[in-house]
Scaffold this motif. Structure first.
Motif, PDB file in Angstrom:
ATOM      1  N   PRO A  23      -0.919   5.530   5.866  1.00 37.44           N
ATOM      2  CA  PRO A  23      -1.308   5.436   4.708  1.00 37.44           C
ATOM      3  C   PRO A  23      -1.879   6.118   3.961  1.00 37.44           C
ATOM      4  O   PRO A  23      -2.519   7.193   4.669  1.00 37.44           O
ATOM      5  N   TRP A  67      -0.893   3.495  -8.806  1.00 37.62           N
ATOM      6  CA  TRP A  67      -0.691   4.139  -7.165  1.00 37.62           C
ATOM      7  C   TRP A  67       0.449   5.043  -7.262  1.00 37.62           C
ATOM      8  O   TRP A  67       0.192   6.159  -6.907  1.00 37.62           O
ATOM      9  N   TYR A  74       0.345  -3.128   8.903  1.00 35.38           N
ATOM     10  CA  TYR A  74       1.152  -3.076   7.810  1.00 35.38           C
ATOM     11  C   TYR A  74       2.497  -2.722   8.572  1.00 35.38           C
ATOM     12  O   TYR A  74       2.547  -2.163   9.517  1.00 35.38           O
ATOM     13  N   LEU A  89       0.865  -1.293  -0.039  1.00 35.61           N
ATOM     14  CA  LEU A  89       0.021   0.093  -0.114  1.00 35.61           C
ATOM     15  C   LEU A  89       0.997   1.120  -0.065  1.00 35.61           C
ATOM     16  O   LEU A  89       2.000   1.133   0.488  1.00 35.61           O
ATOM     17  N   GLU A  94      -6.631  -2.056   1.923  1.00 33.41           N
ATOM     18  CA  GLU A  94      -6.625  -1.816   0.602  1.00 33.41           C
ATOM     19  C   GLU A  94      -5.458  -2.337  -0.187  1.00 33.41           C
ATOM     20  O   GLU A  94      -5.245  -2.001  -1.367  1.00 33.41           O
ATOM     21  N   ALA A  95      -4.527  -2.838   0.605  1.00 31.89           N
ATOM     22  CA  ALA A  95      -3.145  -3.249  -0.032  1.00 31.89           C
ATOM     23  C   ALA A  95      -3.291  -4.335  -1.248  1.00 31.89           C
ATOM     24  O   ALA A  95      -4.324  -4.860  -0.964  1.00 31.89           O
TER      25      ALA A  95
END
Ligand SMILES: [Zn+2]
Length: 316
Positions: free
Chosen positions: A57, A76, A169, A33, A65-66
């Motif tokens: 994030p 992205w 994360y 992400l 949303e990774a």
């Protein structure tokens, strides 16, 4: 995906661009992400004065949303070329990361050693600050919640040591730390999660024992105390929404510099555990609420209204 012990990341990962690294992690089955980057002057890419420069994030739902999708990864970083890269932990990647913040975590390491436990050498990233991320392979069939200031298998609190697992994360190499240094891979061979962490469940700290030390202005501390009380009074039906609301309100004050993110997270997590919420679910709810709140920062009002802070609120 479960990583077999002995696996090593590709040699070149640490020396390439963040986008190249994101592509490589994705190709390894590690969802990534985009995380706020850091400017050459050490400011957060989000453009606000935030408590987690280069660590939060870019998307509202964070690790949820990774992705490993190379097309999405490309898109992205095309939109946010200065972004850092985060790797989703827990079931998403099969990676469980022990996040060791030095020097605070150093004392906790001594606690671990005194209890007869060790953190086995494994794939490690140096954070560019004074931290280490120890990446362990998640044993198959074992689910492990994220935790703050403690590890599973040990009842004692471990300040400065967090476990990043489901819904979490970690910022990964070659991201830039707020110190201006890059995260880099150090030791490369991945080990299985130490078995002592599987031996018995964590014992949560009773919220009643939680004391506020640092990390808050007087106004922030009063708000935190009030919201903690509210969370602890929630019934089963209200508790998720109520927790989210509390996290949102406090997140606004984090954005305004009245509280630190870590203090709010730890405090609300204690409150959530006390009303019977699961740790990983509660942490995800808190992070989501805080993130939304931080987007609309709020400071202590001039002349003060609402609850009574003990001292004059700090001005920034
Ligand atoms: Zn920021």
């Amino acid at each position: 995906m479960v990583r077999s012990p002995g696996w090593e990341p590709p040699r070149a990962i640490g020396s390439r661009s963040v986008l190249d690294a994101a592509r490589s992690y994705g190709a390894e089955g590690w969802p990534v992400l985009p995380v706020a980057g850091v400017s050459s002057t050490g400011e957060c890419g989000c453009g606000r004065s935030c408590e987690g420069p280069g660590k939060h994030p870019l998307f509202r739902h964070g690790a949820h949303e990774a992705t490993t999708d190379p097309v999405l990864i490309e898109e992205w970083w095309r939109r946010s070329p200065g972004a850092n890269v985060g790797i989703a932990t827990g079931a998403a990647s099969g990676l469980i990361v022990v996040d060791l913040d030095l020097p605070k975590g150093g004392e906790s390491l001594q606690t671990l050693v005194a209890a007869g436990h060790q953190l086995a050498p494994t794939l490690t990233s140096r954070t560019g600050g004074r931290g280490l991320h120890l990446f362990y392979a998640q044993p198959s069939g074992i689910a492990m919640p994220s935790s703050v200031g403690r590890l599973p298998g040990l009842a004692q609190a471990l300040p400065g040591i967090d476990l990043r697992s489901d819904s979490g994360y970690v910022v990964a190499p070659p991201s830039i730390h707020a110190s201006g240094r890059r995260y880099r891979w150090d030791r490369r061979r991945i080990a299985e999660l130490p078995s002592w962490m599987l031996s018995r469940p964590m014992v949560p700290t009773p919220a009643t024992n939680f004391c506020l030390t640092g990390g808050a202005s007087a106004y922030g501390a009063a708000a935190l105390s009030r919201e903690l009380e509210a969370v602890r009074g929630l019934d089963v039906v209200q508790r998720n929404d109520g927790l989210h609301r509390a996290a949102f309100c406090l997140g606004r004050l984090v954005g305004g510099g009245e509280l630190t993110e870590a203090l709010v997270l730890e405090t609300l997590l204690c409150g959530a555990l006390a009303v019977g919420l699961g740790e990983s679910e509660a942490a995800a709810t808190i992070r989501s609420g805080m993130r939304a709140g931080m987007a609309v920062p709020r400071r202590a009002p001039e002349g003060n209204s609402g609850w009574q802070p003990l001292h004059k609120p700090r001005r920034r």
